[in-house]
Design an enzyme around this catalytic site. Sequence first.
Site, PDB file in Angstrom:
ATOM      1  N   LYS A   1      -5.111   1.493 -15.965  1.00 42.68           N
ATOM      2  CA  LYS A   1      -3.688   2.004 -15.969  1.00 42.68           C
ATOM      3  C   LYS A   1      -3.017   1.575 -14.768  1.00 42.68           C
ATOM      4  O   LYS A   1      -3.774   1.249 -13.791  1.00 42.68           O
ATOM      5  CB  LYS A   1      -3.577   3.266 -16.422  1.00 42.68           C
ATOM      6  CG  LYS A   1      -4.305   4.302 -15.200  1.00 42.68           C
ATOM      7  CD  LYS A   1      -4.086   5.784 -15.775  1.00 42.68           C
ATOM      8  CE  LYS A   1      -4.486   6.495 -14.453  1.00 42.68           C
ATOM      9  NZ  LYS A   1      -4.966   7.850 -15.141  1.00 42.68           N
TER      10      LYS A   1
ATOM     11  N   TYR B   1       4.934  -6.341   7.132  1.00 47.72           N
ATOM     12  CA  TYR B   1       4.295  -6.491   5.815  1.00 47.72           C
ATOM     13  C   TYR B   1       5.438  -6.933   4.715  1.00 47.72           C
ATOM     14  O   TYR B   1       5.234  -7.018   3.710  1.00 47.72           O
ATOM     15  CB  TYR B   1       3.598  -5.149   5.490  1.00 47.72           C
ATOM     16  CG  TYR B   1       4.317  -3.718   6.049  1.00 47.72           C
ATOM     17  CD1 TYR B   1       3.617  -3.093   7.083  1.00 47.72           C
ATOM     18  CD2 TYR B   1       5.579  -3.428   5.376  1.00 47.72           C
ATOM     19  CE1 TYR B   1       4.431  -2.143   7.174  1.00 47.72           C
ATOM     20  CE2 TYR B   1       6.165  -2.440   5.753  1.00 47.72           C
ATOM     21  CZ  TYR B   1       5.419  -1.475   6.670  1.00 47.72           C
ATOM     22  OH  TYR B   1       6.224  -0.479   7.219  1.00 47.72           O
TER      23      TYR B   1
END
Length: 343
Positions: free
Chosen positions: A33, A256
């Site tokens: 999932k 990032y």
Amino acid sequence: MSAQMIVDLGRILSDIDVLRERIAPAEYMLVVKNDAYGHGVDRVVAAAAAHGVRWFGAFDVPMGVRAREAAGPDARVFSWVTITRPEIAVALDADIELGVGDASYLEDIAAVSAGRSARVHIKIDTGLHRNGVRPEEWPAFVARAAELEARGDIHVAGIWSHIAETSDEDDDRSRAAFLDAIQIAEAAGLRPQVRHLAASAAAFARPEFRFDLVRFGAFSYGIRSTGGADLPGITPAATLVAPVSAISASGVEVAYGYLDGLPSTLAGRMSVGTAAGPRTVREIGPASMLIDPWPGAAVGDEVSVFGPGTRGESSVTTLAEAIGTVGEEIIVRVSPLIPRVYI
Ligand SMILES: *Cc1c(COP(=O)(O)O)cnc(C)c1O
């Protein structure tokens, strides 16, 4: 270089080997999932299927279809959160086995299947109250399932439930309710091939929770439970890396880009891994973080935000523990815009 999530498929496969060996003769299911817990469902499933994994667990039908495409026709794909009739048709076309915890939903599946013996796994609510047929409604539900099976509309391939895994006492109560439900289903004439109850934590620790099949999510990716011990032989598969983008008097800036998911409340409470070992994170902004300096730090150096600890970085669970959540939450919040790189 920009930020990347490096996914070591070999580590996932060796984590799977450890889990499979531990639970044998019960079978192993890889739960995928949330895009395989952020690792990327397509590559993860393809690698696992080539490694002999036979069962895949996808939360919803769209993820189940992707798992089917990656795993090939021989795998068993189980999907347990399905809602609409059109979705049932898609699932049956892709040979996805559906979890059913609701009497009217069982009727929907039988109607869409119309003689195709759709494989279902019937779910008893053993106390978690997260869908599942209540024990007082179970006898009528299994009687109806037996009728639909005799007609060729469904085939009851499995009987299952989900447990909290937060206390042994609650889990024991759930297990007792599960055993009762199995007996009642068998008395109604059902012969489900697989009985499955547990996810990572309970199945790893407690043999009596393994039954025929175990749905392993977190541990497959090396994500240990919050508050849980390190797992022998299990290593985190993902490392999030990002480059040093600037160095100033206030610290070393690490860019990032899209790490919108890293909670800013971790500032001051986490360290990242650098060539010189762990360094404390001072500030977390929307696109960059400021960390403690080290001698010789240079723009372009690679920093590990989380991972197996190779450069002194923490695991996602250790980060999660600092702010009272679970490791899964840290990793699935890594933006899909950050490329996954497979090694
Ligand atoms: C998420 C989930 C799992 C896997 O749980 P882990 O703790 O990650 O192993 C198993 N079964 C169900 C129904 C789930 O929702």
